[in-house]
Design an enzyme around this catalytic site. Structure first.
Site, PDB file in Angstrom:
ATOM      1  N   GLY A 252       0.806  -1.220   0.000  1.00 47.87           N
ATOM      2  CA  GLY A 252       0.000   0.000   0.000  1.00 47.87           C
ATOM      3  C   GLY A 252       0.835   1.265   0.000  1.00 47.87           C
ATOM      4  CD  GLU A 294      -5.481  -6.506  -3.673  1.00 53.57           C
ATOM      5  OE1 GLU A 294      -6.161  -7.488  -3.930  1.00 53.57           O
ATOM      6  OE2 GLU A 294      -4.545  -6.529  -2.855  1.00 53.57           O
ATOM      7  N   GLY A 296      -6.239   0.750  -0.629  1.00 51.76           N
ATOM      8  CA  GLY A 296      -7.315   0.884   0.355  1.00 51.76           C
ATOM      9  C   GLY A 296      -7.193   2.242   1.022  1.00 51.76           C
ATOM     10  NE  ARG A 334      -4.231   3.339  10.907  1.00 46.39           N
ATOM     11  CZ  ARG A 334      -3.250   4.206  10.754  1.00 46.39           C
ATOM     12  NH1 ARG A 334      -3.408   5.455  11.135  1.00 46.39           N
ATOM     13  NH2 ARG A 334      -2.117   3.843  10.214  1.00 46.39           N
ATOM     14  CB  CYS A 365     -11.545   2.226  31.626  1.00 45.94           C
ATOM     15  SG  CYS A 365     -13.159   2.929  31.917  1.00 45.94           S
ATOM     16  CD  GLU A 366      -7.666  -0.429  28.506  1.00 46.89           C
ATOM     17  OE1 GLU A 366      -6.449  -0.628  28.767  1.00 46.89           O
ATOM     18  OE2 GLU A 366      -8.573  -1.219  28.784  1.00 46.89           O
TER      19      GLU A 366
HETATM   20  C1  LIG Z   1      -4.626  -4.325   3.443  1.00 45.28           C
HETATM   21  C2  LIG Z   1      -4.395  -4.811   2.089  1.00 45.28           C
HETATM   22  C3  LIG Z   1      -4.501  -3.939   1.019  1.00 45.28           C
HETATM   23  C4  LIG Z   1      -4.732  -2.458   1.187  1.00 45.28           C
HETATM   24  O1  LIG Z   1      -3.654  -1.839   1.767  1.00 45.28           O
HETATM   25  P1  LIG Z   1      -3.627  -0.244   1.956  1.00 45.28           P
HETATM   26  O2  LIG Z   1      -2.347   0.014   2.602  1.00 45.28           O
HETATM   27  O3  LIG Z   1      -4.810   0.114   2.775  1.00 45.28           O
HETATM   28  O4  LIG Z   1      -3.721   0.357   0.589  1.00 45.28           O
HETATM   29  C5  LIG Z   1      -4.372  -4.455  -0.244  1.00 45.28           C
HETATM   30  N1  LIG Z   1      -4.141  -5.774  -0.436  1.00 45.28           N
HETATM   31  C6  LIG Z   1      -4.013  -6.637   0.576  1.00 45.28           C
HETATM   32  C7  LIG Z   1      -3.774  -8.066   0.298  1.00 45.28           C
HETATM   33  C8  LIG Z   1      -4.135  -6.193   1.863  1.00 45.28           C
HETATM   34  O5  LIG Z   1      -4.003  -7.050   2.882  1.00 45.28           O
END
Ligand SMILES: *Cc1c(COP(=O)(O)O)cnc(C)c1O
Length: 441
Positions: A252, A294, A296, A334, A365-366
């Site tokens: 990513g 991919e 995200g 995070r 409570c942490e």
């Molecule tokens: C989490 C993940 C993504 C997305 O990653 P980002 O850093 O959010 O873009 C893509 N492919 C796989 C296999 C993942 O596990």
């Protein structure tokens, strides 16, 4: 704007000094919908989708952009990315179900995961899944059994662990040899998996998938990853005639959470991947496969902000000031999971210079429930609306009911209009699935 902070992309400020996102006053949104509140800019999600498509269209002959839905797996976003022409990656039966409800074309769904259960595989197969990314020999056994019973073949990719370590936090590295994901190159596991899948009457092996981690800033790791995959493709072409039609040399792209972060652009990311693939395929004398990408985090992170209400301001003389908000680790885990850093501002005072350094904490409570360790704010007071920008990825997705928290609402804004796309959980929702030992009637 007076601060040198990270702002929402379409940020502005109103005449009375309120933060505005794409024409909506954040303070008003907070008062209308309650806090904590996730606010997303629809335009930014669409723009990010287009940037990925444009960047790969400019350098690849054949590519597919796949939204990694785990960053924000909600119906409204599935519909947006579908309209933008992206495909979808899901990592569970629950995400698959959400995609079905969103009406996402199942042919364009990639199903991932290192432990897909029997019902999850059956659910995906019964509902037309396009591609399954197989992660283990046990999964191959189970998948073959299910496909044999159904009497049909299924397109698959194999997940390979390339043994490349991306420079990112340990917990979001995925490509190292010692990993729970995929078939390792070490010991010939990946090679054996390819041989076996090719021999199967039920599996239609279209290519390979690899992933080296998330929030990656140094693009050089992708070149190493592609190089390692190219060697594997050459070896398995020579050994069993394997033809790789689709290749995902994944990982990513990093994004900017704070002013100190300096991520690469989407164009640079695309160019490194496209050029790497072209050159490495030329090196091993194989045709260039379709490149699968991919994203995200980089689709949704900067589209989202979280709005909180300040409840207490506690000054510890000679130590520090704690500012407590009405959320915390239940809506953004995070910082505690990965030491992630965020910036923060007061939405009702954006036209003033910050004058105080404080620690922004949640209400849980942490002691680890710290959202921002050192925040520069404009004299925080109870009732202020505090905003953390760039919370669009992996915050709502990881939200919990810890301490009886109702998970926040999600609002999408566009040209001055706001729409609720996820309702806030109610107190009744919190107990709806619980069954008392004794009836109180
Ligand atoms: C989490 C993940 C993504 C997305 O990653 P980002 O850093 O959010 O873009 C893509 N492919 C796989 C296999 C993942 O596990």
């Amino acid at each position: 704007m007076t601060h040198t902070l990270i702002y929402p992309v379409h940020a502005n400020h109103t005449a009375d000094g309120h933060l505005e996102v794409d024409g909506c006053d954040v303070v008003e949104l907070a008062h209308t919908y309650g806090t904590p509140l996730f606010i997303y800019e629809e335009k930014t999600i669409r723009d990010q989708c287009r940037r990925f498509k444009d960047a790969f269209a400019a350098c690849a002959n054949d590519y597919e952009i796949i939204y990694a839905s785990k960053a924000l797996p909600i119906i409204a976003v599935f519909q947006l990315v579908e309209e933008e022409g992206l495909s979808l990656d899901v990592a569970s039966g629950g995400e698959y179900h959400t995609a079905l409800v969103a009406g996402f074309p199942t042919e364009r769904i990639f199903y991932h995961g290192n432990n897909k259960t029997r019902w999850e595989l059956e659910y995906a197969l019964d509902n037309g899944v396009g591609t399954i990314v197989v992660d283990s020999m046990d999964e191959m056994d189970l998948l073959e059994t299910l496909l044999a019973a159904a009497g049909r073949r299924q397109r698959v990719l194999l997940r390979v662990t390339p043994g490349i370590e991306a420079h990112t936090h340990d917990f979001i590295q995925t490509g190292q040899i010692d990993s729970k994901f995929g078939f390792g190159l070490a010991g010939g596991l990946a090679r054996d998996a390819i041989e076996r899948a090719m021999a199967s009457p039920w599996l239609d092996l279209w290519g390979l998938h690899a992933h080296i981690g998330s929030q990656i800033f140094e693009l050089g790791a992708f070149r190493s990853e592609i190089s390692v995959l190219a060697d594997l493709l050459k070896e398995t072409r020579e050994a069993f005639g394997f033809e790789c039609r689709w290749l995902n040399a994944g990982g990513g792209l990093g994004i900017k959470y704070t002013a100190d972060d300096t991520p690469a652009t989407i164009q640079a990311y695309a160019e490194v991947k496209c050029r790497g693939l072209r050159e490495e395929m030329a090196r091993v004398d194989l045709p260039v496969p379709r490149i699968l990408v991919e994203p995200g985090r980089s689709i949704v992170a900067k589209a989202g902000i979280t709005a909180y209400t300040v409840g207490t301001v506690k000054k510890l003389p000679g130590i520090r000031t704690y500012v407590s908000v009405d959320g915390g680790m239940s809506d953004n885990i995070r910082p505690m999971l990965y030491e992630a850093e965020y910036e923060v501002m007061i939405a009702n005072k954006v036209d003033h210079e910050p004058d105080t350094v404080v620690r922004v904490v949640g209400k849980h409570c942490e002691s680890s429930d710290v959202l921002v360790k050192e925040a520069r704010l404009v004299s925080p007071e109870p009732g202020d609306i505090l905003v953390t920008p760039v919370t669009g990825a992996y915050c709502f997705a990881m939200a919990s009911n810890y301490n009886g928290s109702c998970r926040p609402a999600v609002v999408m804004v566009n040209n001055g209009k706001a729409r609720v796309v996820v309702e806030r959980e109610s107190l009744d929702d919190l107990v709806a699935r619980q069954r008392p030992l004794r009836s109180e009637s």
